[in-house]
Design a protein around this motif. Structure first.
Motif, PDB file in Angstrom:
ATOM      1  N   SER A 164       0.887  -1.150  -0.130  1.00 12.68           N
ATOM      2  CA  SER A 164       0.049  -0.145  -0.066  1.00 12.68           C
ATOM      3  C   SER A 164       0.888   1.256   0.032  1.00 12.68           C
ATOM      4  O   SER A 164       2.257   1.193  -0.024  1.00 12.68           O
ATOM      5  CB  SER A 164      -0.884  -0.103   1.344  1.00 12.68           C
ATOM      6  OG  SER A 164      -0.067   0.345   2.336  1.00 12.68           O
TER       7      SER A 164
ATOM      8  N   ASN B 230      -4.432  -0.163   0.611  1.00 14.87           N
ATOM      9  CA  ASN B 230      -4.498   0.532   1.691  1.00 14.87           C
ATOM     10  C   ASN B 230      -5.406  -0.164   2.655  1.00 14.87           C
ATOM     11  O   ASN B 230      -6.372  -0.890   2.249  1.00 14.87           O
ATOM     12  CB  ASN B 230      -4.869   1.745   1.750  1.00 14.87           C
ATOM     13  CG  ASN B 230      -4.159   2.966   1.282  1.00 14.87           C
ATOM     14  OD1 ASN B 230      -2.867   2.550   0.987  1.00 14.87           O
ATOM     15  ND2 ASN B 230      -4.334   4.295   1.672  1.00 14.87           N
TER      16      ASN B 230
ATOM     17  N   ALA C 275       0.232  -5.576   3.104  1.00 18.07           N
ATOM     18  CA  ALA C 275      -0.968  -4.637   3.182  1.00 18.07           C
ATOM     19  C   ALA C 275      -1.475  -4.576   4.471  1.00 18.07           C
ATOM     20  O   ALA C 275      -0.434  -4.733   5.352  1.00 18.07           O
ATOM     21  CB  ALA C 275      -1.914  -5.147   2.172  1.00 18.07           C
TER      22      ALA C 275
ATOM     23  N   SER D  30      -7.643  -5.141   4.053  1.00 17.65           N
ATOM     24  CA  SER D  30      -7.218  -5.038   2.714  1.00 17.65           C
ATOM     25  C   SER D  30      -7.085  -6.474   2.318  1.00 17.65           C
ATOM     26  O   SER D  30      -7.277  -7.017   1.280  1.00 17.65           O
ATOM     27  CB  SER D  30      -6.381  -4.106   2.178  1.00 17.65           C
ATOM     28  OG  SER D  30      -5.121  -4.057   2.837  1.00 17.65           O
TER      29      SER D  30
END
Ligand SMILES: O=C(O)[C@H](O)COP(=O)(O)O
Length: 247
Positions: free
Chosen positions: A56, A86, A181, A185
């Protein structure tokens, strides 16, 4: 067959303080840095060597990728970054204490906001100190793409285009892909991979800093449902800890 490794960032400073984080850009705690290094050692110990890394655009994921790759002597790998990986935007809950939120709104509302598929927290006003609408890293995004709150369904919808358009092509070229991440997510991506129902997904939690290995078939779907954590015992303990946050 393709090889995918998912890695949630190590403990962040706000994870340690029990705060809802979302898109707020906080770094790793000391414990989180060690978790990230341990993640890199697990890759080496299991001979799972990525060829490319996706992260991210949040510091805690980038720090985790760097620390893990440093342990594996792979800091030179190509890295691709996207807002689409993100963490879920936690709306008006960003910055709030999880235990206090649970106490103020009750268990049911707390779990609806935290783990339901399609119930987002209240939106965060643009001028709020916890808002990211003016964050320079999103300056090239159309304003309507920047979330003010998200439910997991929203995350699935903004993450899958990146999965198909950026990650799958790397897998298709024979590369082992590492995705670094966030808890939600990665819940969104695992929901897609393992075809978890909208109801069942509420029960899925992702541990910090422990690589989750998926062998994928020709359709980029798991050969083994749920994949394999490279340290199953540590993963189970960490999953319980995530599940019990806010209690
Ligand atoms: O954004 C956060 O607060 C955490 O990284 C994820 O929190 P959750 O596990 O409560 O969704």
């Amino acid at each position: 067959m393709a090889t995918l490794v998912l890695l949630r960032h190590g403990e962040s400073v706000w994870n340690a303080e029990g705060l809802f984080t979302g898109w707020v850009d906080v770094g790793l705690s000391e414990k989180g840095m060690e978790e990230a290094r341990r993640g890199g050692r697990l890759l080496v110990d299991n001979d799972v060597m990525p060829d490319v890394v996706h992260t991210s655009v949040l510091t805690r994921a980038i720090q985790t990728a760097n620390a893990a790759l440093g342990e594996a002597d792979l800091l030179w790998l190509p890295v691709r970054r996207s807002w689409r990986l993100n963490e879920r935007h936690y709306g008006a809950l960003q910055g709030k204490n999880k235990a206090q939120t649970r106490e103020e709104f009750g268990d049911e509302q707390f779990m609806l906001w935290r783990r339901s598929y399609d119930t987002p927290p209240p939106p965060l006003p643009d001028g709020h100190e916890m808002s990211q609408v003016q964050d320079v890293r999103y300056a090239t995004l159309p304003q309507e793409l920047i979330p003010r709150t998200e439910c997991l369904k929203d995350v699935v919808e903004r993450l899958l285009p990146y999965w198909y358009d950026s990650i799958v092509p790397d897998l298709a070229s024979g590369r082992t892909v590492l995705v670094v991440a966030h808890g939600n997510s990665l819940r969104a991506l695992v929901k897609h991979l393992d075809k978890i129902s909208d109801d069942e997904i509420a029960g899925l939690n992702i541990p910090t800093g422990i690589p989750l290995l998926y062998d994928l078939d020709e359709n980029y779907l798991p050969v083994k449902q749920g994949g394999t954590y490279l340290d199953p015992d540590a993963a189970q303990a960490a999953i319980e800890a995530v599940k019990n946050q806010g209690k």
